[in-house]
Design a protein around this motif. Sequence first.
Motif, mmCIF file in Angstrom:
data_model
loop_
_atom_site.group_PDB
_atom_site.id
_atom_site.type_symbol
_atom_site.label_atom_id
_atom_site.label_comp_id
_atom_site.label_asym_id
_atom_site.label_seq_id
_atom_site.Cartn_x
_atom_site.Cartn_y
_atom_site.Cartn_z
ATOM 1 N N GLU A 55 0.840 -1.281 0.038
ATOM 2 C CA GLU A 55 0.013 0.113 0.106
ATOM 3 C C GLU A 55 0.684 1.106 -0.042
ATOM 4 N N TYR A 56 0.277 2.393 -0.275
ATOM 5 C CA TYR A 56 1.009 3.703 -0.420
ATOM 6 C C TYR A 56 0.738 4.682 0.648
ATOM 7 N N PRO A 57 1.637 5.403 0.864
ATOM 8 C CA PRO A 57 1.595 6.222 2.292
ATOM 9 C C PRO A 57 -0.031 6.883 2.351
ATOM 10 N N HIS A 58 -0.550 7.363 1.344
ATOM 11 C CA HIS A 58 -1.996 7.971 1.590
ATOM 12 C C HIS A 58 -2.993 7.060 2.249
ATOM 13 N N GLN A 59 -2.760 5.873 2.175
ATOM 14 C CA GLN A 59 -3.721 4.626 2.698
ATOM 15 C C GLN A 59 -3.654 4.444 4.117
ATOM 16 N N PHE A 60 -2.482 4.997 4.733
ATOM 17 C CA PHE A 60 -2.207 4.868 6.199
ATOM 18 C C PHE A 60 -2.799 6.247 7.006
ATOM 19 N N SER A 61 -3.046 5.987 8.228
ATOM 20 C CA SER A 61 -3.448 7.192 9.018
ATOM 21 C C SER A 61 -2.046 7.700 9.568
ATOM 22 N N GLY A 62 -2.322 8.965 10.178
ATOM 23 C CA GLY A 62 -0.903 9.470 10.739
ATOM 24 C C GLY A 62 -0.193 8.982 11.484
ATOM 25 N N GLY A 63 -0.827 7.720 12.504
ATOM 26 C CA GLY A 63 -0.118 7.263 13.324
ATOM 27 C C GLY A 63 0.501 6.205 12.697
ATOM 28 N N MET A 64 -0.057 5.498 12.031
ATOM 29 C CA MET A 64 0.532 4.429 11.005
ATOM 30 C C MET A 64 1.601 4.935 10.207
ATOM 31 N N ARG A 65 1.582 6.100 9.494
ATOM 32 C CA ARG A 65 2.628 6.520 8.781
ATOM 33 C C ARG A 65 3.823 6.920 9.795
#
Length: 329
Positions: A151-161
């Motif tokens: 998956e790509y960064p935009h598919q993660f929440s802030g904490g997950m990024r």
Amino acid sequence: MTDHPILEVENLCTTFSRGGTALPAVRDVSFALGKGQVQGLVGESGSGKSVTLRSILGLARHYGEVSGSVRWQGQELTTMSERQLRKIRGREIAMIFQEPMTSLNPLLTVGTQIKETLTAHTDLGRRARRDRAIEMLDHVGIPAAATRLEEYPHQFSGGMRQRVMIAIALAASPKLLLADEPTTALDVTIQAQILDLILKLADEMAMGVVLVTHDLGVVAQTCDTVSVMYAGRVVEQGAVRQVLRTPRHPYTEGLMRSVPQDVPPRTQLYSVPGTPPSLFSLPQGCAFAPRCQAAGPACQTARPTLQDIAPGRQTACFHPLPATQEDAA
């Protein structure tokens, strides 16, 4: 401080230039970090914390002049070539940048970005790199790691990024982590999780950490030692317990008073009066003098240097706050 520090920073200075004017962003910063130790750098925005980290890693010299000494396990980093530094960055010293959404490449999957670090700094094969990437995502608490690898960064929440950033930084098992406000813009629950994760991994990997933050609560929870920075200089440093319980510099005391504690409703919160100085117009004497109620004539014309006031405790002030029995012990 430890007898055998892995990182020794001495008289680190970083100066930028704009329109022929020299702008000293970091001046005479010194501290040492032991194996498995967590060192905090705290202060208001613009105090030089992030520039200090970039100077340690050799990133600031691309757009400024860096002097002083940064010794990493006995090696002098400031005189190394860019090629030599690239072998250390990511492998021995890693960095978590302040904002993961701008630090992660939006066009590449998170798995690709983790594997880039492994390709550059390890001898792992293709399959082993994928397995290590999955292991790191799982290690930092991202569920279904094998699936989320694609998956790509935009598919993660802030904490997950932020967790992805930690996974990238720790993929090659570095011995030093430079964390530039890793919990900025995260809610308090996620902040606690991220900090607990960094401390846990630091303990497991016997890794030193330099943590930049403006949050004294974070410093109290995570750090062994702390350096309080103002206008590019360290104004007080020592063991966290001593510095936060009995601040000796008026600026440190002001930061402590700015933390709300048992404040009645509708009570005006305290803030340090005034604003930090611009690099274009630094005071001639003590940079904090215009905001300090204890400032005297000497503070207007002379700049105080960092002096030992107790074992392992230093401050840069002509009028330090009174010592306590704990300081004398």
